[in-house]
Design a protein around this motif. Structure first.
Motif, PDB file in Angstrom:
ATOM      1  N   TYR A 416       0.878  -1.180   0.000  1.00 22.04           N
ATOM      2  CA  TYR A 416       0.000   0.000   0.000  1.00 22.04           C
ATOM      3  C   TYR A 416       0.910   1.222   0.000  1.00 22.04           C
ATOM      4  O   TYR A 416       1.712   1.398   0.920  1.00 22.04           O
ATOM      5  CB  TYR A 416      -0.903  -0.005   1.228  1.00 22.04           C
ATOM      6  CG  TYR A 416      -1.776  -1.232   1.278  1.00 22.04           C
ATOM      7  CD1 TYR A 416      -3.096  -1.194   0.849  1.00 22.04           C
ATOM      8  CD2 TYR A 416      -1.258  -2.456   1.718  1.00 22.04           C
ATOM      9  CE1 TYR A 416      -3.886  -2.331   0.867  1.00 22.04           C
ATOM     10  CE2 TYR A 416      -2.043  -3.599   1.731  1.00 22.04           C
ATOM     11  CZ  TYR A 416      -3.352  -3.539   1.305  1.00 22.04           C
ATOM     12  OH  TYR A 416      -4.130  -4.672   1.307  1.00 22.04           O
ATOM     13  N   SER A 418       1.404   5.447  -0.378  1.00 21.72           N
ATOM     14  CA  SER A 418       0.753   6.751  -0.313  1.00 21.72           C
ATOM     15  C   SER A 418       1.092   7.545  -1.576  1.00 21.72           C
ATOM     16  O   SER A 418       2.233   7.564  -2.028  1.00 21.72           O
ATOM     17  CB  SER A 418       1.218   7.500   0.940  1.00 21.72           C
ATOM     18  OG  SER A 418       2.627   7.573   1.000  1.00 21.72           O
ATOM     19  N   SER A 423      -3.591  12.330  -3.764  1.00 26.64           N
ATOM     20  CA  SER A 423      -4.382  12.156  -2.536  1.00 26.64           C
ATOM     21  C   SER A 423      -5.089  10.809  -2.556  1.00 26.64           C
ATOM     22  O   SER A 423      -6.323  10.716  -2.571  1.00 26.64           O
ATOM     23  CB  SER A 423      -5.425  13.276  -2.370  1.00 26.64           C
ATOM     24  OG  SER A 423      -4.787  14.450  -1.950  1.00 26.64           O
ATOM     25  N   VAL A 425      -4.515   6.263  -1.689  1.00 23.79           N
ATOM     26  CA  VAL A 425      -3.716   5.101  -1.307  1.00 23.79           C
ATOM     27  C   VAL A 425      -3.810   4.110  -2.454  1.00 23.79           C
ATOM     28  O   VAL A 425      -4.913   3.804  -2.929  1.00 23.79           O
ATOM     29  CB  VAL A 425      -4.257   4.450  -0.014  1.00 23.79           C
ATOM     30  CG1 VAL A 425      -3.573   3.111   0.252  1.00 23.79           C
ATOM     31  CG2 VAL A 425      -4.071   5.388   1.171  1.00 23.79           C
ATOM     32  N   LYS A 447      -7.164   1.970  -6.154  1.00 24.12           N
ATOM     33  CA  LYS A 447      -6.798   3.243  -5.524  1.00 24.12           C
ATOM     34  C   LYS A 447      -7.976   3.777  -4.728  1.00 24.12           C
ATOM     35  O   LYS A 447      -9.103   3.751  -5.205  1.00 24.12           O
ATOM     36  CB  LYS A 447      -6.396   4.276  -6.587  1.00 24.12           C
ATOM     37  CG  LYS A 447      -4.913   4.214  -6.918  1.00 24.12           C
ATOM     38  CD  LYS A 447      -4.603   4.816  -8.257  1.00 24.12           C
ATOM     39  CE  LYS A 447      -4.483   6.309  -8.233  1.00 24.12           C
ATOM     40  NZ  LYS A 447      -3.860   6.800  -9.502  1.00 24.12           N
ATOM     41  N   VAL A 450      -8.072   9.737  -0.487  1.00 27.58           N
ATOM     42  CA  VAL A 450      -8.001  10.148   0.917  1.00 27.58           C
ATOM     43  C   VAL A 450      -8.056  11.668   0.975  1.00 27.58           C
ATOM     44  O   VAL A 450      -7.941  12.344  -0.054  1.00 27.58           O
ATOM     45  CB  VAL A 450      -6.725   9.602   1.613  1.00 27.58           C
ATOM     46  CG1 VAL A 450      -6.773   8.096   1.724  1.00 27.58           C
ATOM     47  CG2 VAL A 450      -5.473  10.053   0.873  1.00 27.58           C
ATOM     48  N   ILE A 454      -1.820  12.773   1.359  1.00 26.69           N
ATOM     49  CA  ILE A 454      -1.237  11.813   2.299  1.00 26.69           C
ATOM     50  C   ILE A 454       0.295  11.857   2.250  1.00 26.69           C
ATOM     51  O   ILE A 454       0.887  11.948   1.174  1.00 26.69           O
ATOM     52  CB  ILE A 454      -1.777  10.397   1.975  1.00 26.69           C
ATOM     53  CG1 ILE A 454      -1.125   9.331   2.859  1.00 26.69           C
ATOM     54  CG2 ILE A 454      -1.587  10.049   0.486  1.00 26.69           C
ATOM     55  CD1 ILE A 454      -1.738   7.943   2.691  1.00 26.69           C
ATOM     56  N   ILE A 457       2.103   6.411   5.496  1.00 23.35           N
ATOM     57  CA  ILE A 457       1.018   5.460   5.662  1.00 23.35           C
ATOM     58  C   ILE A 457       1.523   4.458   6.706  1.00 23.35           C
ATOM     59  O   ILE A 457       2.718   4.199   6.788  1.00 23.35           O
ATOM     60  CB  ILE A 457       0.682   4.811   4.299  1.00 23.35           C
ATOM     61  CG1 ILE A 457      -0.487   3.855   4.405  1.00 23.35           C
ATOM     62  CG2 ILE A 457       1.887   4.124   3.679  1.00 23.35           C
ATOM     63  CD1 ILE A 457      -1.008   3.422   3.025  1.00 23.35           C
ATOM     64  N   ALA A 474      -3.936   6.381   6.856  1.00 21.79           N
ATOM     65  CA  ALA A 474      -3.380   7.425   5.990  1.00 21.79           C
ATOM     66  C   ALA A 474      -3.080   8.636   6.862  1.00 21.79           C
ATOM     67  O   ALA A 474      -3.964   9.134   7.563  1.00 21.79           O
ATOM     68  CB  ALA A 474      -4.390   7.789   4.906  1.00 21.79           C
ATOM     69  N   ASN A 476      -2.658  12.134   6.655  1.00 21.86           N
ATOM     70  CA  ASN A 476      -2.870  13.180   5.661  1.00 21.86           C
ATOM     71  C   ASN A 476      -2.385  14.537   6.148  1.00 21.86           C
ATOM     72  O   ASN A 476      -2.663  14.938   7.265  1.00 21.86           O
ATOM     73  CB  ASN A 476      -4.348  13.256   5.299  1.00 21.86           C
ATOM     74  CG  ASN A 476      -4.872  11.942   4.772  1.00 21.86           C
ATOM     75  OD1 ASN A 476      -4.198  11.261   4.019  1.00 21.86           O
ATOM     76  ND2 ASN A 476      -6.066  11.566   5.190  1.00 21.86           N
ATOM     77  N   GLN A 495      -6.738   9.012   8.592  1.00 21.44           N
ATOM     78  CA  GLN A 495      -7.885   8.243   8.113  1.00 21.44           C
ATOM     79  C   GLN A 495      -7.621   6.751   8.262  1.00 21.44           C
ATOM     80  O   GLN A 495      -6.615   6.226   7.758  1.00 21.44           O
ATOM     81  CB  GLN A 495      -8.201   8.595   6.666  1.00 21.44           C
ATOM     82  CG  GLN A 495      -8.849   9.975   6.551  1.00 21.44           C
ATOM     83  CD  GLN A 495      -9.295  10.282   5.148  1.00 21.44           C
ATOM     84  OE1 GLN A 495      -8.493  10.225   4.209  1.00 21.44           O
ATOM     85  NE2 GLN A 495     -10.569  10.616   4.992  1.00 21.44           N
TER      86      GLN A 495
END
Ligand code: CUK
Ligand code: CUA
Length: 662
Positions: A416, A418, A423, A425, A447, A450, A454, A457, A474, A476, A495
């Motif tokens: 995963y 960032s 913006s 993941v 995807k 977020v 971000i 992560i 995330a 951010n 998040q």
């Protein structure tokens, strides 16, 4: 207003949830009360909202499954947050005095911890915390210690997870700026402090036109002594690097145990960002197509230290650049435009690098790196460092989107990443030994947007040898419109994202109103074994041992003596619900005061505070703790002291008078 169809969907979801609860729980929920539907309607919740609420709500008295340790950015603190509830459990004062914990407000031990981190005797009372690192045993978080760097002043702090308090701050004697740490090697042999903006070694002056000759990066390996819970300067060492602005680092593990990887962002050797007056991204630090991934063999570096191939600079052993380049400690591999994160896959086979200005992540193979080194397939950079060929060491590149930064891993062979500019993941598939489900390797899967931009992560146990999956968080940088406005300084936004199903799902937005978090690590809560009260009455929380000035009930006293031509008044005091003893202390102006206070409580949560107005003194005395304050009674007057924790019905009566005769 809600349409019939939407209502039907919600009811369907609720019924499914009820059925799921009935299957999975000891006490089945027989049916949701009609009130639940009223709440859903009144609050205008979507079916996704309802599921997210049920996944994150933590009834009182129940504990979270995971604990996240987040940097607090330039608040100089560390945040402790439960997952999945996203409840803030604690803010740990690290580089910044913190009054609730009595950290840095008169308590001698904590003042000494902060003073250890001063530079050239100059008080530094804030830090820019970026990267928390949990201690590891065989590549797994062990729940014993947490380390964190201060980017602004090149310092490293040690937090003991028995009481979640800062025990040591180490000032790097040769660097003024760091960033790529702290990260630990798999058995916490070392806490690695990565460099950032190059400067002359030893915090010296050199004009910018001597940049190439005098400016350097320094990678520091702080040796950690678990028994003492402290960094051991004698066994620590540094490796001198070219002035390429090394950035994030990560330690190799399993097959790549013994190595460390750092990216760099300024092989141009520019001295001012992207340089004013030039079109953005075409000059200065972003001019080159490739920067260098730094590949460092720390086991080899240990051999050089043992062989005496180092210089001592300001009390620490330094392997000079020429030695590191010649003796097989340091190698480079090209990495695409303005790289940022470096993250090693759970088995150590792959090194994933993001590129802020490249839509791909680049995956390097550790095996290929070893082969290229063995074959001697390299040229040398102007500093004599071997540069491997990109095509020789690259395993794959995966196009993810704009601004890939950092990568974490799950338990199913997925990564995963960032995406700062997008913006989002990005979930993508690893290849090689990770691909057992038949999915196409090295491929973008999904995807999730977020809110917004971000940076890092984090994932449960996500950078260990065995990630847990389940969630990613995330971190951010912007929240813009996600929360109630609180003035022009907006909170950041954590998040929580559910990754346990096939698709990523956003569960929760948590405003961060304390500093700017960068990185976080998430540990399984049952690995933490904190004290509930201190182990015995009279505990010194800085030394983590019984304090020689611990005071038992009935042994309270005040002694006055002459010392070096002045009067010294020493007080041994106890605190218990609801009084201090003695309650009246009288000194003369000019006396030197040494004051020990012991909280003799054994009950969980029976903390007392000690506030002395006018003298900037504020202590937190947790059950069993002994703290010492020492000061000159330099102003006469009548000073009530009192307990700051509402500890009992007679809390307001828990006070006394400190009288300073003129
Ligand atoms: S970071 Cu320090 S600038 Cu991507 Cu680890 Cu936020
Ligand atoms: Cu002790 Cu209030």
């Amino acid at each position: 207003m809600m349409h019939g169809k939407a209502k039907g969907v919600i009811l369907g979801v609720l019924m499914a949830l009820v059925a799921a609860c009935a299957r999975g729980r000891a006490t089945p929920v027989a049916g949701l009360p009609a009130e639940a539907q009223t709440v859903i309607r009144e609050r205008g919740l979507s079916p996704e909202d309802v599921v997210a609420a049920l996944r994150t709500y933590m009834p009182g008295g129940k504990y979270d499954e995971y604990v996240m340790f987040s940097s607090g950015g330039h608040s100089g603190q560390v945040l402790v947050i439960g997952i999945p509830s996203m409840r803030l459990l604690k803010v740990i004062g690290v580089f910044t005095p913190e009054p609730w914990q009595g950290y840095g407000f008169g308590e001698k031990g904590t003042l000494e911890v902060l003073a250890e981190g001063f530079a050239r005797g100059k008080p530094l009372l804030w830090g820019d915390t970026h990267h928390p690192a949990l201690s590891e045993t065989e590549g797994e978080y062990d729940g014993q210690f947490l380390f964190i760097n201060d980017k602004a002043n090149a310092r490293l702090a040690v937090i003991d997870l028995r009481d979640f308090e800062t025990k040591q701050i180490v000032k790097n004697p040769n660097a003024i700026s760091d960033h790529g740490g702290g990260f630990v090697t798999p058995n916490t042999e070392y806490v690695v402090e990565g460099p950032q903006y190059a400067a002359p070694i030893g915090w010296e002056y050199a004009p910018l036109d001597q940049y190439k000759d005098k400016y350097r990066g320094l990678l520091t390996f702080w040796a950690f002594d678990r028994q003492k819970g402290r960094v051991d300067l004698d066994r620590s060492f540094q490796i001198e690097l070219p002035p390429y602005w090394q950035d994030l680092c990560d330690a190799g593990k399993k097959v790549s145990y013994g190595w460390v990887f750092c990216n760099s962002i300024n092989t141009e050797m520019a001295t001012g960002g992207i340089e004013e007056g030039n079109p953005p991204f075409e000059a200065g630090t972003a001019k080159n197509e490739m920067d260098y991934l730094h590949i460092i063999n720390w086991k080899k570096a240990e051999e050089l230290i043992r062989a005496g191939k180092y210089e001592v600079i300001n009390g620490i052993k330094v392997i000079r650049l020429e030695t590191a380049a010649r003796e097989g400690v340091l190698f480079f591999a090209p990495e695409p435009k303005s790289p940022h994160g470096v993250d090693v896959a759970p088995g150590g086979e792959y090194i994933v690098v993001g590129g802020k200005l490249d839509p791909h992540v680049t995956i390097y193979s550790f095996e290929k790196i070893q082969k290229a080194i063995a074959a001697g397939n390299f040229e040398r950079d102007p500093f004599g460092v071997p540069v491997l060929r990109f095509e020789d060491v690259k395993e794959a590149q995966v196009e993810l989107g704009l601004g890939p930064l950092h990568t974490v891993f799950d338990d199913k062979g997925y990564a995963y990443t960032s995406l700062f500019l997008d913006s989002a993941v990005a979930k993508w598939s690893l290849g090689g030994p990770y691909r057992k489900d038949g999915a196409e390797p090295w491929k973008l899967v999904e995807k999730l947007p977020v809110h917004y931009n971000i940076g890092h992560i984090a994932a449960p146990e996500g950078d260990t040898v065995s990630p847990d999956g389940k969630y990613v968080v995330a971190l951010n940088k912007w929240s813009v419109d996600r929360f109630q406005p609180v003035g022009p300084l907006h909170p950041q936004n954590f998040q929580l994202i559910d990754i346990s199903g096939g698709k990523m799902r956003l569960l929760y937005d948590m405003p961060i109103g304390i500093g700017e978090p960068h990185y976080a690590q998430i540990i399984k809560a049952d690995k933490l074994k904190p004290f509930l009260v201190y182990p015995e009455i009279g505990w010194n929380a800085v030394k983590m041992a019984k304090d020689p000035n611990a005071t038992e009930a009935g042994r309270e006293r005040v002694e006055v003596r002459e010392e070096g031509g002045r009067r010294v008044v020493e007080i041994w005091m106890t605190a218990v619900r609801s009084h201090f003893k003695p309650e009246r202390v009288k000194v003369r102006k000019g006396d030197h005061v040494i004051w020990h206070i012991t909280n003799i409580e054994r009950a969980r949560d029976a903390t007392h505070g000690f506030a002395l107005g006018g003298y900037n003194i504020n202590l937190s005395l947790e059950p069993g703790e002994t703290a010492t304050i020492e000061f000159d009674a330099d102003q006469s007057g009548t000073f009530p002291f009192y307990c700051t924790e509402f500890c009992s019905a007679l809390h307001l009566e828990m006070m006394g008078y400190f009288l300073v005769e003129p």
